[in-house]
Design a protein around this motif. Structure first.
Motif, mmCIF file in Angstrom:
data_model
loop_
_atom_site.group_PDB
_atom_site.id
_atom_site.type_symbol
_atom_site.label_atom_id
_atom_site.label_comp_id
_atom_site.label_asym_id
_atom_site.label_seq_id
_atom_site.Cartn_x
_atom_site.Cartn_y
_atom_site.Cartn_z
ATOM 1 N N MET A 63 -4.074 11.481 -13.581
ATOM 2 C CA MET A 63 -4.267 12.258 -12.058
ATOM 3 C C MET A 63 -2.908 13.183 -11.470
ATOM 4 O O MET A 63 -1.452 11.801 -11.317
ATOM 5 C CB MET A 63 -4.616 10.612 -10.638
ATOM 6 N N THR A 64 -2.411 14.087 -10.596
ATOM 7 C CA THR A 64 -1.557 14.567 -10.574
ATOM 8 C C THR A 64 -1.238 14.181 -8.949
ATOM 9 O O THR A 64 -2.019 14.473 -8.425
ATOM 10 C CB THR A 64 -1.455 16.020 -10.732
ATOM 11 N N ILE A 65 -0.263 13.936 -8.640
ATOM 12 C CA ILE A 65 0.370 13.084 -7.251
ATOM 13 C C ILE A 65 1.012 14.852 -6.773
ATOM 14 O O ILE A 65 1.811 15.150 -7.291
ATOM 15 C CB ILE A 65 0.544 11.740 -7.100
ATOM 16 N N PRO A 66 0.480 15.343 -5.408
ATOM 17 C CA PRO A 66 1.260 16.698 -5.181
ATOM 18 C C PRO A 66 2.192 16.097 -4.354
ATOM 19 O O PRO A 66 2.819 15.038 -4.269
ATOM 20 C CB PRO A 66 -0.007 16.470 -4.052
ATOM 21 N N ASP A 67 3.239 17.091 -4.425
ATOM 22 C CA ASP A 67 4.233 16.845 -3.955
ATOM 23 C C ASP A 67 4.111 16.060 -2.349
ATOM 24 O O ASP A 67 3.812 16.538 -1.836
ATOM 25 C CB ASP A 67 5.593 18.131 -4.192
ATOM 26 N N LEU A 68 5.324 15.938 -1.896
ATOM 27 C CA LEU A 68 5.190 15.893 -0.330
ATOM 28 C C LEU A 68 5.379 17.083 0.110
ATOM 29 O O LEU A 68 6.840 17.505 -0.164
ATOM 30 C CB LEU A 68 5.435 14.337 0.171
ATOM 31 N N GLN A 69 5.172 17.230 1.178
ATOM 32 C CA GLN A 69 5.570 18.142 2.523
ATOM 33 C C GLN A 69 6.364 17.361 3.680
ATOM 34 O O GLN A 69 5.885 16.653 3.703
ATOM 35 C CB GLN A 69 4.741 18.654 2.612
ATOM 36 N N LEU A 117 -1.231 10.916 7.555
ATOM 37 C CA LEU A 117 0.120 11.089 6.212
ATOM 38 C C LEU A 117 0.088 11.555 5.567
ATOM 39 O O LEU A 117 0.306 12.263 4.908
ATOM 40 C CB LEU A 117 0.823 11.247 7.131
ATOM 41 N N ARG A 118 -0.548 10.247 4.891
ATOM 42 C CA ARG A 118 -0.406 10.460 3.213
ATOM 43 C C ARG A 118 -1.592 11.461 2.600
ATOM 44 O O ARG A 118 -1.540 12.419 1.815
ATOM 45 C CB ARG A 118 -0.848 9.043 2.890
ATOM 46 N N ALA A 119 -2.857 11.291 3.623
ATOM 47 C CA ALA A 119 -3.664 12.728 2.861
ATOM 48 C C ALA A 119 -3.161 14.172 3.053
ATOM 49 O O ALA A 119 -3.518 14.479 2.132
ATOM 50 C CB ALA A 119 -4.946 12.483 3.920
ATOM 51 N N ARG A 120 -1.953 14.215 4.267
ATOM 52 C CA ARG A 120 -1.927 15.653 4.090
ATOM 53 C C ARG A 120 -0.819 15.100 3.595
ATOM 54 O O ARG A 120 0.240 16.461 3.827
ATOM 55 C CB ARG A 120 -1.856 15.557 5.837
ATOM 56 N N HIS A 121 -0.462 14.249 2.505
ATOM 57 C CA HIS A 121 1.436 14.656 2.271
ATOM 58 C C HIS A 121 2.245 14.696 2.924
ATOM 59 O O HIS A 121 3.357 15.974 2.560
ATOM 60 C CB HIS A 121 0.836 15.702 0.853
ATOM 61 N N VAL A 122 2.505 14.346 4.030
ATOM 62 C CA VAL A 122 3.617 14.462 4.651
ATOM 63 C C VAL A 122 4.979 13.888 4.542
ATOM 64 O O VAL A 122 4.282 12.795 4.683
ATOM 65 C CB VAL A 122 3.690 14.319 6.175
ATOM 66 N N VAL A 151 -3.328 0.471 -1.570
ATOM 67 C CA VAL A 151 -1.549 -0.155 -1.476
ATOM 68 C C VAL A 151 -2.284 -1.406 -1.817
ATOM 69 O O VAL A 151 -3.144 -1.976 -1.898
ATOM 70 C CB VAL A 151 -0.970 0.313 -0.629
ATOM 71 N N PRO A 152 -1.132 -2.382 -2.932
ATOM 72 C CA PRO A 152 -1.031 -3.639 -3.051
ATOM 73 C C PRO A 152 -1.094 -4.792 -1.735
ATOM 74 O O PRO A 152 -0.572 -4.232 -1.032
ATOM 75 C CB PRO A 152 0.237 -3.724 -3.943
ATOM 76 N N ARG A 153 -2.220 -5.203 -2.053
ATOM 77 C CA ARG A 153 -2.179 -6.738 -0.593
ATOM 78 C C ARG A 153 -0.847 -7.024 -0.313
ATOM 79 O O ARG A 153 -0.781 -7.121 0.415
ATOM 80 C CB ARG A 153 -2.884 -7.059 -1.030
ATOM 81 N N ALA A 154 0.704 -6.762 -1.501
ATOM 82 C CA ALA A 154 1.490 -7.635 -1.128
ATOM 83 C C ALA A 154 2.211 -6.805 -0.014
ATOM 84 O O ALA A 154 3.250 -6.910 0.993
ATOM 85 C CB ALA A 154 2.093 -7.963 -2.565
ATOM 86 N N PHE A 155 1.607 -5.215 -0.517
ATOM 87 C CA PHE A 155 2.327 -4.718 0.945
ATOM 88 C C PHE A 155 2.201 -4.442 2.117
ATOM 89 O O PHE A 155 2.569 -4.634 3.182
ATOM 90 C CB PHE A 155 2.171 -2.854 0.175
ATOM 91 N N ARG A 178 5.754 5.530 -1.550
ATOM 92 C CA ARG A 178 7.159 5.648 -3.444
ATOM 93 C C ARG A 178 6.060 4.685 -3.985
ATOM 94 O O ARG A 178 5.822 5.460 -5.364
ATOM 95 C CB ARG A 178 9.007 5.008 -2.770
ATOM 96 N N LEU A 179 5.426 3.935 -3.333
ATOM 97 C CA LEU A 179 4.380 3.146 -4.224
ATOM 98 C C LEU A 179 3.909 3.991 -5.166
ATOM 99 O O LEU A 179 3.066 3.193 -6.115
ATOM 100 C CB LEU A 179 3.792 1.930 -3.432
ATOM 101 N N GLU A 180 3.524 5.453 -4.270
ATOM 102 C CA GLU A 180 2.282 5.810 -4.792
ATOM 103 C C GLU A 180 2.760 6.305 -6.275
ATOM 104 O O GLU A 180 1.863 6.694 -7.707
ATOM 105 C CB GLU A 180 1.738 7.051 -4.061
ATOM 106 N N ARG A 181 4.346 7.249 -6.689
ATOM 107 C CA ARG A 181 4.585 6.567 -8.114
ATOM 108 C C ARG A 181 5.159 5.617 -8.377
ATOM 109 O O ARG A 181 5.131 5.384 -9.426
ATOM 110 C CB ARG A 181 5.642 7.743 -7.149
ATOM 111 N N GLU A 182 5.675 4.610 -7.693
ATOM 112 C CA GLU A 182 6.773 3.604 -8.454
ATOM 113 C C GLU A 182 5.404 2.298 -8.170
ATOM 114 O O GLU A 182 6.046 1.693 -7.132
ATOM 115 C CB GLU A 182 7.455 3.502 -7.580
ATOM 116 N N THR A 183 4.933 1.750 -8.932
ATOM 117 C CA THR A 183 3.765 1.447 -8.205
ATOM 118 C C THR A 183 4.367 -0.357 -8.236
ATOM 119 O O THR A 183 3.657 -0.700 -7.873
ATOM 120 C CB THR A 183 2.767 1.278 -9.436
ATOM 121 N N GLY A 184 5.485 -0.869 -9.484
ATOM 122 C CA GLY A 184 5.994 -1.655 -9.689
ATOM 123 C C GLY A 184 7.112 -1.895 -8.480
ATOM 124 O O GLY A 184 7.955 -2.740 -8.066
ATOM 125 N N LEU A 185 7.128 -1.463 -7.490
ATOM 126 C CA LEU A 185 8.822 -0.665 -6.384
ATOM 127 C C LEU A 185 8.858 -2.633 -6.199
ATOM 128 O O LEU A 185 9.746 -2.920 -6.098
ATOM 129 C CB LEU A 185 7.863 0.285 -5.767
#
Ligand code: URA
Length: 481
Positions: free
Chosen positions: A1-7, A32-37, A67-71, A96-103
């Motif tokens: 899956m490609t994750i679009p850059d945030l605007q 906001l995530r849906a709009r990549h803000v 997102v992880p439940r812990a978050f 950041r969690l979207e790209r850095e899943t172990g953050l």
């Protein structure tokens, strides 16, 4: 899956309904995530209106990113911190969690570190509010009794503490007034009204007048929620009624109004111990001092018993005691005092120790379970035996105490203590008067629990059991020597 850059554009303004509007924050964050803000393009505000997004046109469909439940748990706590930064910090971590899943596991990351620091501060504020809110009894407008307290929590923890007070004082009406929000329990419904003005916060004797003027301005405990729009006048009541009753031990006296004899743990200790208490994945990072054990027990979430207890009760005694005495769990009085074996069972223990020639102050006294498990029966808090899961969860603390104190002899007082110390059930009557080898080089001794002696109805049986108990303590002390 490609994750679009945030605007970074367009800018969005989020208007949350309240300072602790977690559902609103989540919904806005999803959109906001849906709009990549990008995080830096969002302005987070609280205006009471609860319009999620503004100024950016389309509100967007919620994102399906999970997102992880812990978050989610972390965010639910962090949002109650007083820092203005918190909404943005959480949204930044979310992005950041979207790209850095172990953050979240990267403890050195500045965002993660800050969020955990906020969460710890909130947990500590909640604990302090639960332990130190000082209720006073007044007559309500209908003549019935109301418990009232003023408290200024370090963070926005009133709702959580109020839920705790409801569980603890289910059949008492109370109001807790704070600058953020006021909580009112009428024995059926928990309701909240706007915060009271801290500018004229009540001092010492002023609470009653303050509360009455607050009622006059809009709230009367016990009044159905639907009527609260038209505030009734607080009915002044004769002075003699208001002051006739001294706070009773039944509730007010039993609510800790002063800090327990131990000083609150320092931030450093809280940090160290909370790392150890919150998450079983930290089990490898054992705590190293009794102060850390004490601080960690205050924050412990390893099982649910913390919810209804006033505070965690860790052990006390010299850090290098030759003998450790392990009971079951704090009782009602220990829960309030924050110290083990200070109630009736403690008095029985003291008497037996003295008879056995064992100086209590040379022993380390603790419990298998650190929070008071009980149920409410009317006004009374009735002891409930902890289950195996709770004993196992709390065993981690006892093991830390054992590792730090390194006693030569560990005396298990009763079956729950034996289960925790030996990790398996033992028959006390059969196993007493034996030195049982434990893996940590200590010798284990099992004996009766002092409460068992107190409960025996027959005077003869009681005297016999007491004599055996003293004999067992003598035996254990001889091994320790
Ligand atoms: N009973 C226990 O087991 N421990 C205490 O601290 C008090 C009563």
């Amino acid at each position: 899956m490609t994750i679009p850059d945030l605007q970074a554009e367009p800018q969005a303004i989020v208007r949350l309904a309240s300072e602790t509007d977690f559902p609103g924050w989540r919904e806005a964050a999803r959109r906001l995530r849906a709009r990549h803000v990008a995080p830096e393009a969002v302005i987070w505000t609280v205006d009471g209106a609860g319009n999620l997004l503004d100024a950016a046109g389309d509100t967007g469909a919620p994102s399906t990113f999970t997102v992880p439940r812990a978050f989610v748990e972390l965010a639910g706590t962090v949002i109650r911190h007083r820092s203005d930064e918190r909404f943005a910090l959480l949204y930044r971590i979310l992005c950041r969690l979207e790209r850095e899943t172990g953050l979240l596991a990267v403890k050195a990351d500045p965002d993660v570190r800050k969020a955990h620091g906020f969460a710890r501060a909130v947990a500590q504020a909640e604990h302090q509010m639960k332990a130190f809110t000082d209720f006073k009894r007044f007559a309500g407008a209908d003549g019935g009794e109301v418990q009232v307290a003023w408290f200024e929590p370090a963070h926005r923890v009133t709702e959580a503490a109020a839920a705790f007070f409801v569980r603890r004082f289910a059949n008492r009406r109370f109001s807790v007034l704070t600058p953020d929000v006021c909580a009112h329990w009428d024995t059926r419904e928990l309701s909240f009204t706007p915060g009271a003005d801290p500018a004229d916060a009540p001092r010492e004797d002023g609470l009653e007048d303050y509360w009455r003027s607050y009622c006059a301005a809009g709230f009367r405990p016990g009044q159905p929620a639907r009527d609260r729009r038209n505030p009734p006048e607080a009915r002044p009541i004769p002075q003699q009624i208001a002051h006739a009753e001294a706070p009773s031990p039944a509730m007010v006296g039993r609510t800790p109004s002063a800090p327990s004899p131990r000083a609150p743990p320092s931030g450093r200790l809280v940090r160290a111990a909370q790392r150890a208490s919150r998450d079983a994945s930290y089990d490898g990072q054992a705590v190293t001092t009794l102060e850390e054990v004490h601080a960690g027990v205050q924050m412990c979430r390893r099982c649910d018993l913390y919810r209804d207890a006033t505070q965690g009760v860790s052990g006390e005694g010299p850090a290098r005691a030759r003998m450790m005495l392990v009971g079951e769990q704090p009782g009602d009085q220990e829960d309030l005092a924050g110290r083990p074996f200070v109630g009736p069972a403690g008095q029985m223990l003291d008497k037996a120790l003295a008879a056995a020639g064992v100086p209590r102050d040379q022993t380390y006294v603790t419990n298998a379970v650190k929070h008071f498990k009980h149920e409410l029966r009317g006004k009374k808090r009735i002891h409930k035996t902890p289950n195996a899961g709770e004993v196992t969860a709390c065993r981690w603390w006892l093991e830390n105490e054992r590792r730090i104190v390194r006693p030569r002899v560990i005396v298990s007082l009763g079956a729950t203590a034996a289960l925790s110390v030996f990790g398996k059930p033992l028959a006390i009557g059969k196993m007493r008067q034996q030195a049982l080898q434990l893996p940590d080089q200590a010798q284990g001794v099992v004996t009766y629990h002092p409460s068992y002696l107190l409960r025996l109805p027959d005077a003869d049986a009681k005297a016999k059991a007491y004599a055996l108990f003293v004999e067992d303590l003598k035996f254990a002390w001889s091994l320790a020597a």
